[in-house]
Motif scaffolding. Structure first.
Motif, short mmCIF file in Angstrom:
data_model
loop_
_atom_site.label_atom_id
_atom_site.label_comp_id
_atom_site.label_asym_id
_atom_site.label_seq_id
_atom_site.Cartn_x
_atom_site.Cartn_y
_atom_site.Cartn_z
N ALA A 2 12.29 -21.34 5.96
CA ALA A 2 11.06 -20.90 6.61
C ALA A 2 11.42 -19.79 7.59
N GLN A 3 10.61 -18.72 7.62
CA GLN A 3 10.97 -17.60 8.47
C GLN A 3 10.30 -17.68 9.83
N ASN A 4 9.22 -18.44 9.93
CA ASN A 4 8.55 -18.60 11.20
C ASN A 4 8.77 -20.04 11.65
N PRO A 5 9.42 -20.22 12.80
CA PRO A 5 9.81 -21.57 13.20
C PRO A 5 8.64 -22.44 13.66
N LEU A 6 7.47 -21.85 13.91
CA LEU A 6 6.35 -22.68 14.36
C LEU A 6 5.84 -23.57 13.23
N PRO A 7 5.28 -24.75 13.57
CA PRO A 7 4.67 -25.58 12.53
C PRO A 7 3.49 -24.86 11.89
N PHE A 8 3.19 -25.23 10.63
CA PHE A 8 2.16 -24.54 9.86
C PHE A 8 0.84 -24.42 10.63
N PRO A 346 7.38 -24.46 -1.72
CA PRO A 346 7.98 -25.81 -1.72
C PRO A 346 8.85 -26.06 -2.95
N LEU A 347 8.51 -25.43 -4.07
CA LEU A 347 9.29 -25.66 -5.29
C LEU A 347 10.67 -25.00 -5.21
N LEU A 348 10.69 -23.77 -4.70
CA LEU A 348 11.94 -23.02 -4.70
C LEU A 348 12.75 -23.23 -3.42
N PHE A 349 12.05 -23.41 -2.30
CA PHE A 349 12.77 -23.38 -1.02
C PHE A 349 12.71 -24.70 -0.26
N GLY A 350 12.16 -25.74 -0.88
CA GLY A 350 12.27 -27.05 -0.23
C GLY A 350 10.92 -27.61 0.19
N GLN A 351 10.65 -28.81 -0.25
CA GLN A 351 9.41 -29.50 0.10
C GLN A 351 9.33 -29.72 1.60
N ARG A 352 10.51 -29.88 2.25
CA ARG A 352 10.46 -30.25 3.66
C ARG A 352 9.93 -29.10 4.51
N ASP A 353 10.48 -27.90 4.28
CA ASP A 353 10.06 -26.77 5.10
C ASP A 353 8.64 -26.33 4.78
N PHE A 354 8.19 -26.56 3.56
CA PHE A 354 6.91 -26.01 3.14
C PHE A 354 5.92 -27.10 2.73
N ALA A 355 6.07 -28.31 3.33
CA ALA A 355 5.27 -29.46 2.92
C ALA A 355 3.77 -29.22 3.07
N ASP A 356 3.37 -28.44 4.07
CA ASP A 356 1.94 -28.28 4.34
C ASP A 356 1.26 -27.30 3.38
N LEU A 357 2.05 -26.43 2.72
CA LEU A 357 1.42 -25.34 1.97
C LEU A 357 0.51 -25.80 0.83
N ARG A 385 0.76 -32.05 -4.37
CA ARG A 385 0.17 -33.02 -3.44
C ARG A 385 0.45 -34.44 -3.91
N ARG A 386 0.31 -34.65 -5.21
CA ARG A 386 0.54 -35.98 -5.77
C ARG A 386 2.00 -36.39 -5.52
N ARG A 387 2.89 -35.44 -5.78
CA ARG A 387 4.31 -35.72 -5.59
C ARG A 387 4.60 -36.12 -4.14
N GLN A 388 3.96 -35.37 -3.23
CA GLN A 388 4.17 -35.67 -1.81
C GLN A 388 3.62 -37.03 -1.45
N ALA A 389 2.42 -37.34 -1.97
CA ALA A 389 1.79 -38.62 -1.64
C ALA A 389 2.62 -39.78 -2.17
N GLU A 390 3.17 -39.61 -3.38
CA GLU A 390 3.99 -40.67 -3.96
C GLU A 390 5.27 -40.86 -3.16
N GLY A 391 5.73 -39.80 -2.56
CA GLY A 391 7.00 -39.87 -1.83
C GLY A 391 6.86 -40.42 -0.43
N THR A 392 5.62 -40.55 0.09
CA THR A 392 5.50 -40.98 1.48
C THR A 392 5.42 -42.49 1.59
N ALA A 393 5.88 -43.01 2.73
CA ALA A 393 5.79 -44.44 3.00
C ALA A 393 4.32 -44.77 3.30
#
Lengths: 466, 214
Positions: A2-8, A346-357, A385-393
């Motif tokens: 992520a190039q901008n350190p602020l949250p989305f 999120p696909l290329l550079f990581g779900q964590r940094d780009f989770a909100d997109l 979104r589905r992938r993220q939802a399945e991955g969350t507690a």
């Protein structure tokens, strides 16, 4: 990365409060989209051409190993050198290696999103090499120390006054009152010096023709031609998805890319490079290097996300996106913005940094409608979104939806809940809206209002009316 | 990562089995005169200027008129035969314009070309559907001649017109030059406040003298 350190959400807030950006975005997005529609209308059968273009891209990706091997062989036969890079670090090492081995310390660059993706300028600077961006918009944001905010118009967020201030420093004379043609002339003069002095030119690649080993760049300013013609070494960077099988396929895609990007029938320049300078030629590079980059792309091949690699990087989806049109490119935090960036980052550079997109979409489908190769971006955003939802507690949202499911199964429970909840929600309402909800609703109301239930529920009204 | 590992990784993941949709072509159309008119309309629409002339004498008049009234001291010429046929060197000599000698290779040659006020070239083809000039690099046709001078004048014959890009692809089937440039009008940018500005890196003016006689 992520190039901008602020949250989305804070980046969005920043963009929404930037009046200059808002004005520029509204103007650009509408103008580009209108131009695209007019340009598509010129074609006899744009629907069939788009379908065929999608077919070419889908075919190429399904057989990409073959086409990359063919491309490399053809370019080598024409005297070029081909390098394969698995990730950003490998590209950086290959490129800085070529530049330093030749003893050069000045590089001129034409626009390459791939180079932005791998952070090439930083790596070159660390190796003691100065890299000068020569696309006018990229030059402006490089002087300002910023990143592109639109794929086609990278400095869309800058005013003439801001550009004049930056150029005054470069030219060493006051330009505060200079008009736009004057500022353009200042850039021409300054960058012409750099072109003639540079030892290496670095370009991107819009298309790479496998059958001939031809690297194609599409530009309007002419800097792409200069970068690939004037310095003694030319290094071209391409994501591996840029391969196309034949010259005929290239021409089909060339009919669509400029029309979709800027509404032009064709850009001022289309440069086709097939190897270095040949015997007897007086100009052109002595060495031509092609770097083919993976950087996460091969992981998408054969998956439900492969389709994202069909992207021509025209930016048409940005211009119609109701979210992009409000928040601009920087809020997406990565190199690729807009709907396609929301899927690819999120696909290329990581779900964590780009989770909100993937959430930054209304799923209205306008992006899919205007994509020249009909990429189904909403489908991929939903899958993410589905992938993220399945991955969350177990989250507050999940508990809420489980409760909702229990309540709505029995009419009695439902009516009781509506009465209770309806009355309860009004405690937080002001002027009929809940702007700051309690507890877990806070997250929801941070970016939107919640409506309390109607004071007299619909079912109650039906009873009264008998 | 080395090449074979890279390609192996791709090979393991591609799904294969998707057929190519077949070659594309535009609907057949246009007579030679239509191509000429379409080329002119298209190039004019993007800020280029087209001068249709009947013969060599008229071509010389057109070039003289383009150069007239400007501070043109030096010209660079490509080696296209059409320039000799139209006696362009003689015209430039009469107008007192010095022809830049392109000597050496690489930086030396490019620096010489960069001194020219005008680049005078032929073309390989011209594409009617978009008003595009097609220029190939070769020993006597430097890339920089149509790129570095602020004014580019191209001389083309009507029989060099192709209808569209698909037709160009067929012409190129015999092999690609090291550098092929498709040029459509002047260099342009809208990168400052989305306002069109001409002549940012390439020529700010592009003139095409089209000789209509066979």
């Amino acid at each position: 990365m992520a190039q901008n350190p602020l949250p989305f959400y804070e980046r969005v807030e920043q963009a929404l409060n930037d009046a200059q950006l808002q004005a520029a975005l509204q103007k650009a997005a509408g103008k580009f989209d209108l131009a695209r529609m007019r340009a598509w209308d010129e074609l006899d059968d744009v629907v069939a051409m788009r379908d065929r273009a999608k077919g070419v891209k889908a075919h190429t990706l399904a057989h990409l190993d073959r086409y990359l091997a063919q491309l490399a062989a053809a370019l080598r036969a024409a005297g070029g050198q081909v390098h394969f890079a698995a990730d950003a670090a490998e590209v950086q090492a290959i490129v800085t290696g070529i530049v330093r081995a030749a003893g050069h310390d000045l590089v001129v660059k034409s626009k390459s999103m791939t180079s932005e993706e791998v952070g090439l300028n930083g790596a070159l600077a660390a190796a003691g090499v100065r890299a000068v961006e020569t696309d006018l918009g990229e030059y402006i944001i490089q002087l300002a120390g910023e990143t592109p905010s639109h794929i086609v118009a990278p400095a869309i967020h800058k005013s003439r006054e801001e550009v004049a201030a930056l150029f005054s420093q470069v030219a060493g004379r006051p330009l505060a009152d200079a008009d736009i043609p004057t500022l353009t002339a200042v850039a021409r003069e300054e960058l012409r010096r750099q072109f003639l002095a540079a030892g290496v030119g670095i370009s991107g690649v819009n298309f790479a023709v496998a059958e001939t080993g031809t690297l194609v760049t599409v530009t309007n300013e002419g800097n792409g031609r200069l970068v690939t013609s004037v310095p003694p070494i030319h290094i071209a960077l391409m994501g591996m998805e840029k391969a196309v099988p034949t010259l005929n396929d290239l021409m089909l895609l060339l009919e669509l890319l400029p029309r979709s990007a800027t509404g032009q029938t064709i850009t001022s320049y289309v440069q086709m490079v097939t190897g270095p300078r040949r015997a007897g030629e007086v100009d052109g590079p002595e060495q031509l290097h092609l770097v083919i980059l993976d950087n996460g792309r091969s992981d998408l091949l054969g998956t439900e996300f492969e389709e994202s690699l069909q992207c021509l990087r025209c930016g048409a989806c940005l211009n119609v996106c109701p979210v992009y049109r409000l928040i601009g490119g920087h809020a997406y935090g990565g190199v690729y913005s807009g709907p396609i960036g929301a899927a690819q980052s999120p696909l290329l550079f990581g779900q964590r940094d780009f989770a909100d997109l993937p959430q930054a979409s209304t799923l209205c489908g306008a992006c899919r409608d205007v994509c020249p190769v009909r990429i189904d971006i909403p489908r991929m955003l939903l899958a993410l979104r589905r992938r993220q939802a399945e991955g969350t507690a177990v989250s507050a949202e999940k508990i809420a939806f489980r409760a909702y499911s229990q309540i709505t199964r029995k009419p009695g429970r439902y009516r009781a809940a509506v009465r209770l909840g309806g009355a309860g929600l009004w405690l937080w309402a002001r002027d009929g809206r809940i702007r700051r909800g309690p507890g877990p609703l806070k997250g929801w109301t941070r970016v939107r209002d919640l409506r309390p239930f109607a004071r007299r529920p619909f079912l109650g009204r039906r009873k009264d009316e008998g | 990562m080395n090449e074979s590992e890279f390609l192996q990784r791709v090979r393991e993941r591609v799904k294969g089995g998707v057929s190519h949709p077949g070659a594309f072509s535009h609907p057949v159309r246009t007579l030679p005169d239509d191509l000429l008119a379409e080329f002119g309309e298209r190039l004019t629409a993007v800020g280029g200027q087209v001068h249709v002339v009947a013969d060599a004498a008229a071509a010389r008049v057109a070039v003289r008129d383009i150069l007239g009234g400007r501070a043109i001291r030096r010209a660079v010429l490509s080696g296209h035969e059409i320039l000799a046929e139209m006696e362009m060197e003689q015209l430039l000599a009469r107008l007192g314009v010095e022809v830049v000698e392109v000597e050496g290779v690489g930086g030396t040659a490019v620096s010489a070309i960069a001194q020219a006020d005008v680049g005078l070239t032929g073309v390989e083809y011209a594409i009617a559907a978009s008003g595009t000039l097609v220029m190939a690099a070769s020993p006597h046709h430097p890339r920089a001649a149509s790129l570095l001078p602020p004014l580019h004048i191209a001389i083309a014959r009507q029989n060099q017109l192709l209808p569209d890009l698909a037709a160009l692809a067929r012409q190129l089937a015999g092999g690609m030059p090291s550098g092929l440039a498709l040029i459509t009008g002047p260099s342009r940018t809208a990168d400052i406040e989305q306002t069109l500005s001409i002549g940012v890196h390439g020529p700010g003016e592009v003139h095409v003298v089209l000789v209509s006689a066979a």
